[in-house]
Design a protein around this motif. Structure first.
Motif, PDB file in Angstrom:
ATOM      1  N   UNK A   1      -0.772   2.814   3.012  1.00 56.01           N
ATOM      2  CA  UNK A   1      -0.713   3.895   1.752  1.00 56.01           C
ATOM      3  C   UNK A   1       0.124   5.131   2.126  1.00 56.01           C
ATOM      4  N   UNK A   2       1.350   4.896   2.287  1.00 53.80           N
ATOM      5  CA  UNK A   2       2.209   6.051   2.419  1.00 53.80           C
ATOM      6  C   UNK A   2       2.520   7.129   1.274  1.00 53.80           C
ATOM      7  N   UNK A   3       2.199   6.976   0.144  1.00 55.24           N
ATOM      8  CA  UNK A   3       2.103   7.987  -0.747  1.00 55.24           C
ATOM      9  C   UNK A   3       0.663   8.745  -1.110  1.00 55.24           C
ATOM     10  N   UNK A   4      -0.288   8.086  -0.358  1.00 61.46           N
ATOM     11  CA  UNK A   4      -1.647   8.756  -0.307  1.00 61.46           C
ATOM     12  C   UNK A   4      -1.845   9.652   0.973  1.00 61.46           C
ATOM     13  N   UNK A   5      -1.431   9.032   2.141  1.00 62.03           N
ATOM     14  CA  UNK A   5      -1.993   9.526   3.446  1.00 62.03           C
ATOM     15  C   UNK A   5      -0.959  10.142   4.140  1.00 62.03           C
TER      16      UNK A   5
END
Length: 309
Positions: A71-75
């Motif tokens: 989840x690179x765009x969230x975390x």
């Protein structure tokens, strides 16, 4: 962050309204459940997840890295090579300074949320009520033996005035969503061990607190690795004593006599609780003698000023 930390360069594609802040240390068995509680949130706005690994010696950092990859765009993960907590340099509230959101939601890596609408409900209220700075709800303590009664009872399951917040009213920390208004602590408060009480006191300068009974309780895990929950009662008392002393010093510097005296009284009460019954009696006698002496001096001064020969 400190020189021994490192963070990813990725960030959410949309500017987040909320930043979830999650400190973690040696929580390999729990941190995935914590992160899943964040990821299940159903919101009409963007949010980000800032999770900080304080040089864990187990697999916590690996699990965080796996979620960050998925989840690179969230975390946004932060990793330390040297444990900061042991050096009296906790990553929070400096991590608040990394938050891009207008609001901060807080939950440590061994606790978890159960309500997928939690963020939406709490943020909607703050958006529509600018005189409130903080929202919170119930939390249920639990361990391997089962669940216990809700963490806060009675009047604490209600709203808080700004002054009550400034007086460091207890709140279930893992349930909070509050305005992103500070990213560092005044010098007097940096070493206060109960730093969440310090946060509530500082937030009280910006508004009131709202208890939200409609949000499902969060889960507060009791386990041997817990930073606070499994401390001895003596150690907890000492931590409370140190925190009250730090807050008294802070409000003394600000010239706020009411809050200065409030925390001085707490300091006295905690000090009396910490000593043996024999010492307690000796202390109370000494206080009584000191009080009588000071009253006598004031009366004599007043009489001599009012006497005319």
């Amino acid at each position: 962050m400190d020189a021994n930390s490192n963070k990813t360069s990725t960030s959410p594609s949309a500017a987040p309204l909320v930043s979830i802040v999650c400190p973690a240390y040696n929580q390999e068995a729990y941190v995935a459940q914590t992160l899943e509680g964040f990821l299940m949130q159903q919101t009409t706005f963007a949010f980000e997840i800032l999770v900080n690994d304080d040089a864990s010696t187990d697999g916590t950092a690996r699990i965080i890295a796996d979620y960050a990859k998925r989840f690179p765009t969230l975390i946004r993960p932060f990793y330390h090579e040297t444990n900061q907590y042991s050096q009296n340099n906790p990553p929070v509230p400096r991590l608040f300074g990394e938050a891009r959101g207008r609001y901060i939601a807080y939950c440590e890596g061994d606790d978890y949320w159960t309500d997928p609408r939690k963020l939406q409900i709490q943020v909607d209220f703050l958006e529509n009520n600018p005189d409130y700075v903080l929202t919170y709800h119930d939390a249920i303590p639990f361990d391997i033996s089962g669940q216990y009664p809700i963490q806060l009872q009675g009047k604490l399951r209600g709203d808080a005035t700004a002054l009550e917040l400034q007086k460091a009213r207890p709140i279930s920390t893992l349930t909070t969503v509050f305005r992103n208004v500070f990213d560092s602590l005044p010098p007097e408060l940096r070493a206060a061990p109960l730093n969440d009480l310090v946060w509530w006191s500082l937030l009280g300068a910006y508004g009131k607190g709202k208890f939200m009974g409609e949000v499902k309780p969060a889960m507060y895990r009791l386990h041997p690795g817990g930073v606070f929950s499994m401390r001895s009662n003596k150690r907890k008392l000492h931590m409370a004593l140190q925190t009250s002393g730090a807050l008294a010093n802070y409000y003394n510097r600000l010239g706020n006599q009411e809050l200065y005296e409030h925390f001085l009284m707490e300091l006295v009460e905690y000090s009396l609780s910490a000593i043996t019954p024999k010492r307690k009696m000796q202390t109370l006698l000494a206080v009584g003698q000191n009080f009588s002496t000071n009253i006598s001096k004031r009366l004599m001064t007043s009489l001599s000023k009012g006497h005319v020969q």
